[in-house]
Design a protein around this motif. Structure first.
Motif, PDB file in Angstrom:
ATOM      1  N   LYS A   1      40.118 -19.099  35.811  1.00 46.02           N
ATOM      2  CA  LYS A   1      38.327 -18.977  35.614  1.00 46.02           C
ATOM      3  C   LYS A   1      37.986 -17.807  34.690  1.00 46.02           C
ATOM      4  N   ILE A   2      38.993 -16.741  34.798  1.00 46.31           N
ATOM      5  CA  ILE A   2      38.946 -15.735  33.821  1.00 46.31           C
ATOM      6  C   ILE A   2      40.017 -15.788  32.721  1.00 46.31           C
ATOM      7  N   ARG A   3      39.644 -15.471  31.600  1.00 50.22           N
ATOM      8  CA  ARG A   3      40.661 -15.650  30.377  1.00 50.22           C
ATOM      9  C   ARG A   3      40.819 -14.241  29.852  1.00 50.22           C
ATOM     10  N   GLY A   4      41.637 -14.133  28.738  1.00 51.47           N
ATOM     11  CA  GLY A   4      41.858 -13.131  28.010  1.00 51.47           C
ATOM     12  C   GLY A   4      42.577 -11.768  28.711  1.00 51.47           C
ATOM     13  N   PHE A   5      42.398 -10.597  28.356  1.00 50.14           N
ATOM     14  CA  PHE A   5      43.089  -9.537  28.967  1.00 50.14           C
ATOM     15  C   PHE A   5      42.393  -9.099  30.483  1.00 50.14           C
ATOM     16  N   CYS A   6      43.071  -8.788  31.364  1.00 49.97           N
ATOM     17  CA  CYS A   6      42.631  -8.236  32.650  1.00 49.97           C
ATOM     18  C   CYS A   6      43.404  -7.130  33.366  1.00 49.97           C
ATOM     19  N   HIS A   7      42.767  -5.991  33.501  1.00 50.17           N
ATOM     20  CA  HIS A   7      43.609  -4.829  33.983  1.00 50.17           C
ATOM     21  C   HIS A   7      42.976  -4.511  35.206  1.00 50.17           C
ATOM     22  N   LEU A   8      43.890  -4.347  36.157  1.00 54.52           N
ATOM     23  CA  LEU A   8      43.304  -4.077  37.629  1.00 54.52           C
ATOM     24  C   LEU A   8      43.375  -2.834  38.092  1.00 54.52           C
ATOM     25  N   TYR A   9      42.444  -2.199  39.006  1.00 55.87           N
ATOM     26  CA  TYR A   9      42.622  -0.731  39.206  1.00 55.87           C
ATOM     27  C   TYR A   9      43.001  -0.651  40.607  1.00 55.87           C
ATOM     28  N   ILE A  10      43.706  -1.721  41.183  1.00 56.33           N
ATOM     29  CA  ILE A  10      44.327  -1.613  42.653  1.00 56.33           C
ATOM     30  C   ILE A  10      45.223  -0.648  42.919  1.00 56.33           C
ATOM     31  N   GLY A  11      44.820   0.323  43.727  1.00 54.05           N
ATOM     32  CA  GLY A  11      45.792   1.685  44.110  1.00 54.05           C
ATOM     33  C   GLY A  11      45.192   2.828  43.655  1.00 54.05           C
ATOM     34  N   GLN A  12      44.235   2.597  42.714  1.00 55.21           N
ATOM     35  CA  GLN A  12      43.447   3.976  41.949  1.00 55.21           C
ATOM     36  C   GLN A  12      42.328   4.324  42.553  1.00 55.21           C
ATOM     37  N   GLU A  13      41.809   3.648  43.465  1.00 55.65           N
ATOM     38  CA  GLU A  13      40.359   3.745  43.852  1.00 55.65           C
ATOM     39  C   GLU A  13      40.031   4.967  44.258  1.00 55.65           C
ATOM     40  N   ALA A  14      40.798   5.981  44.721  1.00 58.46           N
ATOM     41  CA  ALA A  14      40.365   7.201  45.050  1.00 58.46           C
ATOM     42  C   ALA A  14      39.641   7.980  44.100  1.00 58.46           C
ATOM     43  N   ILE A  15      40.336   7.746  42.743  1.00 59.62           N
ATOM     44  CA  ILE A  15      39.607   8.414  41.723  1.00 59.62           C
ATOM     45  C   ILE A  15      38.198   8.115  41.558  1.00 59.62           C
ATOM     46  N   ALA A  16      37.990   6.888  41.544  1.00 55.32           N
ATOM     47  CA  ALA A  16      36.460   6.407  41.475  1.00 55.32           C
ATOM     48  C   ALA A  16      35.642   7.257  42.509  1.00 55.32           C
ATOM     49  N   ALA A  17      36.175   7.130  43.810  1.00 57.12           N
ATOM     50  CA  ALA A  17      35.529   7.502  44.847  1.00 57.12           C
ATOM     51  C   ALA A  17      35.231   9.120  44.795  1.00 57.12           C
ATOM     52  N   GLY A  18      36.004   9.843  44.442  1.00 53.34           N
ATOM     53  CA  GLY A  18      36.132  11.298  44.361  1.00 53.34           C
ATOM     54  C   GLY A  18      35.120  11.708  43.415  1.00 53.34           C
ATOM     55  N   ALA A  19      35.294  11.059  42.050  1.00 50.20           N
ATOM     56  CA  ALA A  19      34.548  11.171  41.056  1.00 50.20           C
ATOM     57  C   ALA A  19      32.843  11.025  41.142  1.00 50.20           C
ATOM     58  N   MET A  20      32.683   9.859  42.033  1.00 54.51           N
ATOM     59  CA  MET A  20      31.265   9.580  42.284  1.00 54.51           C
ATOM     60  C   MET A  20      30.673  10.863  42.880  1.00 54.51           C
ATOM     61  N   THR A  21      31.342  11.191  44.054  1.00 52.01           N
ATOM     62  CA  THR A  21      30.724  12.270  44.846  1.00 52.01           C
ATOM     63  C   THR A  21      30.665  13.761  44.443  1.00 52.01           C
ATOM     64  N   ALA A  22      31.333  13.915  43.253  1.00 47.39           N
ATOM     65  CA  ALA A  22      31.372  15.095  42.594  1.00 47.39           C
ATOM     66  C   ALA A  22      30.666  15.250  41.455  1.00 47.39           C
ATOM     67  N   THR A  23      29.778  14.122  40.978  1.00 50.15           N
ATOM     68  CA  THR A  23      28.794  14.014  40.145  1.00 50.15           C
ATOM     69  C   THR A  23      27.330  13.592  40.601  1.00 50.15           C
ATOM     70  N   LYS A  24      26.538  13.660  39.514  1.00 50.49           N
ATOM     71  CA  LYS A  24      25.209  13.042  39.909  1.00 50.49           C
ATOM     72  C   LYS A  24      25.017  11.791  38.956  1.00 50.49           C
ATOM     73  N   PRO A  25      23.984  10.701  39.394  1.00 52.39           N
ATOM     74  CA  PRO A  25      23.739   9.724  38.457  1.00 52.39           C
ATOM     75  C   PRO A  25      23.556   9.728  37.111  1.00 52.39           C
ATOM     76  N   GLU A  26      22.896  10.913  36.738  1.00 53.33           N
ATOM     77  CA  GLU A  26      22.831  11.086  35.248  1.00 53.33           C
ATOM     78  C   GLU A  26      23.806  11.369  34.330  1.00 53.33           C
ATOM     79  N   ASP A  27      25.013  11.881  34.960  1.00 53.81           N
ATOM     80  CA  ASP A  27      26.180  12.179  34.344  1.00 53.81           C
ATOM     81  C   ASP A  27      26.887  10.930  33.797  1.00 53.81           C
ATOM     82  N   LYS A  28      27.456  10.962  32.604  1.00 54.98           N
ATOM     83  CA  LYS A  28      27.814   9.599  31.830  1.00 54.98           C
ATOM     84  C   LYS A  28      29.481   9.700  32.176  1.00 54.98           C
ATOM     85  N   PHE A  29      29.986   8.392  32.297  1.00 54.50           N
ATOM     86  CA  PHE A  29      31.196   8.093  32.545  1.00 54.50           C
ATOM     87  C   PHE A  29      31.447   7.320  31.174  1.00 54.50           C
TER      88      PHE A  29
END
Length: 336
Positions: free
Chosen positions: A41-69
């Protein structure tokens, strides 16, 4: 899901519940993406983040919505964490017109100006220079916003990193360079590609502050990012954070990951960031089993809905082919 503005920044009940729901959504989205890739159903390249979720979670609570990712091509989870709709993200994976990049970018090129998520970049290390550019724009405009520039351990070998580090320090740009070190780049260990095994030490040549962080802990990520963000907002310039993490899957869907042992993978799964956060919630009795199950069911419905949305969405029309290539609508060199 609790919104970013609902969350206090020092590990309250609300913080842990936010982390749990966010990380579970990212995990289930990626698991579903992997399943759909196997179904073609999905073609081409696909790179999964499974196992790395704490980085996204911690980065979100340490920043504000106006900050750029800005990040590389393992971008699904950071995009959703930043507030992009799972519907639009799954539709993009399908190549549908309702996708976040109109179905033209696919897995590696998520983007949302509204949510301050600037990609999604397929060229290894290219986002490092662009991330500094985002920070320069905020400095030039006189805001107190910062840019978080994510890249992998493989990208730390690119010349772009060194040129950018020098300029970012020279101009004291409000950028946090985050190396998500999952140890194997595209399939070759750090030990086989670098004389410097501690990536955070690469900053020493530029007198850039740096730190190494446990990327399996949302708490540790939050604290490390928070320190760097405060420095940047105070006009003290960039920081390099080496966040040591682990991807449970291969580099991409085509990678059988035979360069590591099953035992190593299982050892890291024992440190799973979602389970760690859930244990803290349960230990402190911050949610009943029924409330946890309600979160689980809510996430399941979100993921099911985004698949239905992608399935039912239309393909891009033929007249979209030459749109979004140039900003000038009457660009004279486009011919039929």
């Amino acid at each position: 899901m609790a919104t970013k503005t609902d969350v206090k920044t020092k590990f309250t009940k609300e913080t842990y519940l936010y982390w749990y729901e966010l990380m579970l959504l990212l995990r289930r989205f990626e698991e579903k993406a992997g399943q759909l890739y196997g179904m073609q159903k999905i073609r081409g390249f696909c790179h999964l983040y499974i196992g790395q979720e704490a980085i996204a979670a911690g980065a979100m609570t340490a920043t504000k919505p106006e900050d750029k990712f800005i990040t590389a091509y393992r971008d699904h989870a950071l995009a959703i964490a930043k507030g992009m709709s799972p519907d639009a993200c799954m539709a993009e994976l399908y190549g549908k017109a309702t996708g976040c990049s109109k179905g033209k970018g696919g897995s590696m090129h998520f983007f949302s100006l509204e949510h301050n998520f600037f990609g999604g970049h397929g060229i290894v290390g290219a986002q490092i220079g662009t991330g500094a550019g985002l920070a320069f724009a905020e400095q030039y405009k006189g805001t107190d916003n910062v840019a978080l520039c994510f890249f992998g351990d493989g990208a730390a070998r690119q010349g772009m990193l060194h040129e950018t580090f020098n300029m970012a320090m020279l101009w004291k740009l409000p950028v946090i360079f985050i190396c998500e070190n999952n140890m194997y780049a595209m399939g070759t260990s750090v030990e086989r590609t670098s004389n410097v095994l501690d990536i955070y030490k690469l900053s020493n040549a530029y007198d850039m502050p740096s730190d190494t962080i446990d990327g399996m802990s949302a708490e540790a990520v939050h604290e490390g990012v928070d320190r760097a963000v405060k420095r940047a907002r105070a006009g003290e310039g960039p920081t390099l954070l080496e966040i040591k993490t682990y991807r449970y899957r291969g580099h991409s869907m085509s990678d059988p990951a035979k360069y590591r042992t099953k035992e190593e993978v299982e050892d890291y799964k024992e440190k799973d960031p979602i389970n760690q956060v859930l244990k803290t919630i349960q230990k402190n009795k911050w949610a009943t089993e029924q409330e946890i199950e309600a979160i689980n069911e809510k996430v399941k419905q979100q993921v099911d809905h985004c698949v239905d949305f992608a399935e039912e969405s239309p393909w891009p029309s033929d007249d979209e082919l030459l749109k979004d290539v140039y900003t000038q609508a009457d660009y004279p060199f486009i011919v039929d």
